[in-house]
Design a protein around this motif. Structure first.
Motif, short mmCIF file in Angstrom:
data_model
loop_
_atom_site.label_atom_id
_atom_site.label_comp_id
_atom_site.label_asym_id
_atom_site.label_seq_id
_atom_site.Cartn_x
_atom_site.Cartn_y
_atom_site.Cartn_z
N THR A 37 -3.44 5.01 -0.85
CA THR A 37 -3.55 4.17 -2.04
C THR A 37 -4.58 4.73 -3.00
O THR A 37 -4.36 4.78 -4.22
CB THR A 37 -3.94 2.74 -1.63
OG1 THR A 37 -2.95 2.22 -0.74
CG2 THR A 37 -4.05 1.84 -2.85
N SER A 64 0.95 4.23 -2.84
CA SER A 64 0.71 5.61 -2.41
C SER A 64 1.77 6.59 -2.91
O SER A 64 1.61 7.81 -2.74
CB SER A 64 0.64 5.69 -0.89
OG SER A 64 -0.36 4.85 -0.36
N LEU A 83 0.82 -1.21 0.00
CA LEU A 83 0.00 0.00 0.00
C LEU A 83 0.85 1.26 0.00
O LEU A 83 0.49 2.27 -0.62
CB LEU A 83 -0.94 -0.01 1.21
CG LEU A 83 -2.00 -1.11 1.24
CD1 LEU A 83 -2.97 -0.88 2.40
CD2 LEU A 83 -2.78 -1.17 -0.08
N ALA A 138 -8.77 -1.54 -1.36
CA ALA A 138 -7.59 -1.57 -0.50
C ALA A 138 -7.97 -1.73 0.96
O ALA A 138 -7.34 -2.49 1.70
CB ALA A 138 -6.78 -0.28 -0.71
N SER A 187 -5.24 3.21 3.26
CA SER A 187 -6.25 3.11 2.19
C SER A 187 -6.39 4.44 1.46
O SER A 187 -6.50 4.48 0.23
CB SER A 187 -7.61 2.71 2.78
OG SER A 187 -7.52 1.50 3.49
#
Length: 731
Positions: free
Chosen positions: A561, A389, A385, A674, A558
């Motif tokens: 991402t 990102s 993740l 995610a 999350s």
């Protein structure tokens, strides 16, 4: 709470005709209200709290002639004409071609006048003598003819190209907006298909979808009815529909899944309804409150249409919760055992524990791998993740894309050509409002001071008010409207010592800069407010300090991402052919705060649904690892279905043609995937395994202070399985 909700669910089931009648009456009322009261506003900004907003209001008061005339029946276009390399636009032959093009443009319907770029008083020819720009003033424009007028002017440019000129059309006339993508309907169809596969029962899937659609209709039509009192923005229903449909399906799914589990364990239909509402319904209430807090919290941004969008979406979520707690129990009573697959309806085949079955399901093997190697699996998931990102580091935001949304359009080409030939800031000048006594006398010194600042290309007087107490200066920056240099210039002008007069910077560029700053400041306050309130709710729910903290940190992964993938697709242009919306632009400056508000609420949904069953198992005496396995095994399949349903709904919006809607849809779809599959099904279980008993620890003094809400139905465990009638009648 569990006992109260169980009674509510039982009452709704026993009085189902009354429940159907009440919801039918509510639907009829909002249909009538929505049909008669629907009014849309322009969805603009209200920025009275910013300097540019206040200056703009003052400017319109003192210089009414300076107000834009780009209304419903007027506007402008620009015809940008350039000669091939080695030629000059001022040559006799090219002057003739330009004159022919301008004459043809003047014959286009609704073109009131065409400026002459060679006019000695107001020339619009580039310094290198290669480009001339003519302004077409339009009149009589309506929604049904704007696109035709634009196409006719583009045809003039195409004719000029045939004659040897390079021609593009730019300006302020907006062509008809992009239509919604049919993929949005496809997303809803896919969601219904997932429900059928999950339940193995068309009846249960249909009931789930019916409740969600009815709740969405009531919520949206209620918002439309409210527009009779306060007109709403055209984009307001989009977010409400996106969120309302997704949570409506998911909340119904969780309650129906628990209802089916209760039936399989041998409970009567009435008791299964009461217990499913008392347990899963409690989780729905907490999840719904979390989403509503996140959406209502958008009001801290203090931008009217964002507040409006958040409140409208919160209404649809609230209706979805009420629908799940009342309308759905009535439907479950009508369905009875038909909510189960056909082969399970006649009898009650017991559900074998995982240990007694010959093999494990995929999800059971998944969670066993996670708890067996928590550091390796969890660390790998976190690293993945974080890599996804990385594009966040190049995130660029803007309130609008200079030159229009479509990088391949003639409008963008015209904008870039003018920027190249006349300067980056020539199309987006700053307006400096000078106020005070004896303004006319002090204006030369102020003009000289501004001219001496860095990044200033030109300063032009734009008028003095009739009262003589205000003046306007037009400042042309050397840099573009979204460049850092332009932002620095705005701050430098505001910081000037103006000798007894007040300087205020406004105009579209200054408004954009102030809006971005407002959003940045509001985002910090918003995160503290929303995250703080939601953490408090989860501490009350889980009786733990670490579990809510892990859930929140997982949300940040999350979020990173979601934004990272959206930057790669819509800013960098990766996978551009797959998405109808234009790519290659800065992302809308509103996207981060909208995404934080929506995704945080949805992420906490999965945290509540998954971890509440783990907490319930741990409270019943299972070890931390056994609690993770048990809670995951009971809820993972339903959470997978819920996440896929939400992803389907959001992905449908990702394929819209709107540069506003599509990035939000993609970011939410990626964020849900995610969060559900990586954060909640890998990272959180892995960390709960690593921390063991510490994950469920809370100081005794805090446990005594906080209220005990019983969201997991411990009070129902002491209730007679056949006491549903008592639950329904006790007041």
């Amino acid at each position: 709470m569990a006992l109260f909700l169980a009674r509510l669910g039982a009452f709704s089931a026993r009085r189902r005709r009354l429940v159907f009648a009440v919801w039918g009456a509510v639907l009829l009322a909002v249909v009538v209200g929505g049909a008669t009261g629907l009014k849309f506003s322009d969805g603009g900004f209200t920025l009275g709290s910013t300097e540019s907003g206040r200056a703009l209001a003052t400017m319109e008061e003192k210089f009414p002639a300076a107000e834009s005339d780009d209304t419903d029946d007027a506007g402008t276009l620009q015809l940008v004409l350039t000669v091939p390399a080695g030629e000059q636009i001022t040559s006799t032959a090219n002057r003739t071609l330009v004159a022919d093009a301008l004459a043809e443009a003047g014959r286009v319907a609704h073109v009131e006048s065409v400026s002459n770029p060679f006019d000695a008083n107001r020339p619009y020819v580039s310094a290198d003598q290669t480009t001339a720009v003519a302004t077409l003033t339009l009149t009589g424009l309506r929604d049904d003819n704007r696109e035709t007028v634009h196409e006719d002017v583009v045809a003039v440019a195409e004719h000029a190209r045939d004659n040897g000129l390079i021609a593009e059309v730019g300006g302020t006339v907006e062509v008809a907006g992009a239509e919604q993508s049919p993929a949005e309907a496809v997303g809803a169809i896919i969601a219904f298909a997932i429900l059928i596969l999950t339940f193995g029962s068309l009846v249960a899937a249909g009931a789930n979808m019916l409740g969600a659609l009815l709740g969405l209709a009531v919520g949206l039509l209620g918002v439309f009815a409210f527009s009779a009192i306060h007109p709403i923005g055209a984009t307001t229903p989009t977010l409400a529909a996106m969120i309302g449909l997704a949570v409506g399906i998911d909340y119904g799914l969780f309650i129906l899944a628990r209802f089916r589990t209760e039936l399989r364990e041998g409970r009567s239909i009435d008791d299964a309804i009461a217990r499913s509402i008392g347990t899963a319904g409690s989780a729905v209430v907490f999840a719904g409150i979390t989403v509503i807090i996140a959406l209502v919290g958008l009001s801290v941004v203090r931008i009217s249409f964002i507040t409006e969008m958040g409140l409208a979406a919160a209404v649809t979520v609230a209706v979805a919760v009420l629908m799940a707690l009342t309308f759905l129990p009535a439907l479950m009573r009508v369905m009875g055992r038909r909510a189960l697959p056909r082969k399970e309806r006649a009898g009650r085949p017991p559900v074998q524990p995982a240990a007694e079955r010959e093999g494990l399901t995929f999800l059971e093997r998944w969670i066993r791998l996670v708890v067996k190697r928590p550091l390796v699996v969890g660390g790998t998931a976190i690293a993945a993740l974080l890599v996804a990102s990385i594009p966040v580091l190049s995130l660029t935001t803007a309130l609008s894309s200079p030159g229009g949304e479509d990088p391949d359009s003639t409008q963008r080409a015209a904008y870039e050509q003018i920027a190249t030939k006349f300067g980056e800031g020539s199309q987006n000048p700053l307006l400096v409002l000078v106020q005070g006594s004896d303004v006319a006398t002090k204006l030369p010194a102020i003009t000289e001071a501004i001219t001496g600042l860095d990044h200033v290309a030109a300063v032009n007087p734009a008028g003095v008010s009739e009262a003589g107490d205000a003046a306007l200066l037009q400042v042309v920056p050397k840099s573009g409207p979204i460049d850092d240099a332009t932002r620095e210039l705005v701050h430098d002008i505001r910081a000037l010592d103006a000798d007894g007069v007040e300087l205020a910077v406004t105009g579209s560029t200054a408004v954009d800069i102030d809006t971005n700053q407002m959003l940045s400041n509001a985002l910090i306050v918003y995160l503290v407010l929303v995250v703080g309130l939601s953490l408090l709710l989860m501490i009350v729910l889980f009786r733990s300090l670490l579990v809510p903290l892990l859930g929140t940190l997982g949300f940040l992964l999350s979020l990173g991402t979601a934004i990272g993938v959206t930057v790669a697709v819509f800013q960098w242009g990766w996978l551009d052919p797959l998405f109808p919306a234009p790519a290659g632009n800065p992302l809308l400056s509103l996207l981060p705060i909208l995404l934080v508000g929506i995704l945080f609420g949805l992420a906490m949904d999965y945290q509540v649904f998954l971890v509440s069953r783990m907490h319930e198992a741990h409270r019943h005496g299972l070890s931390p690892v056994e609690a993770v396995l048990d809670g995951f095994g009971r809820t993972a399949a339903v959470v997978v279905a819920a996440a896929l349903i939400m992803t389907s709904v959001f992905a449908g919006f990702a394929f819209a043609e709107s540069a506003f809607v599509a990035p939000i849809g993609l970011a939410l779809a990626v964020g849900v995937l995610a969060d559900a599959f990586v954060v909640r099904m890998i990272i959180v279980p892995a960390l709960l395994t690593v921390f063991g008993e510490s994950a469920w620890w809370m100081p005794r003094w805090l446990d005594r202070v906080l209220p005990h809400i019983d969201a997991e139905g411990s009070a129902l465990e002491q209730t007679d399985p056949d006491a549903t009638q008592d639950l329904a009648t006790v007041r």
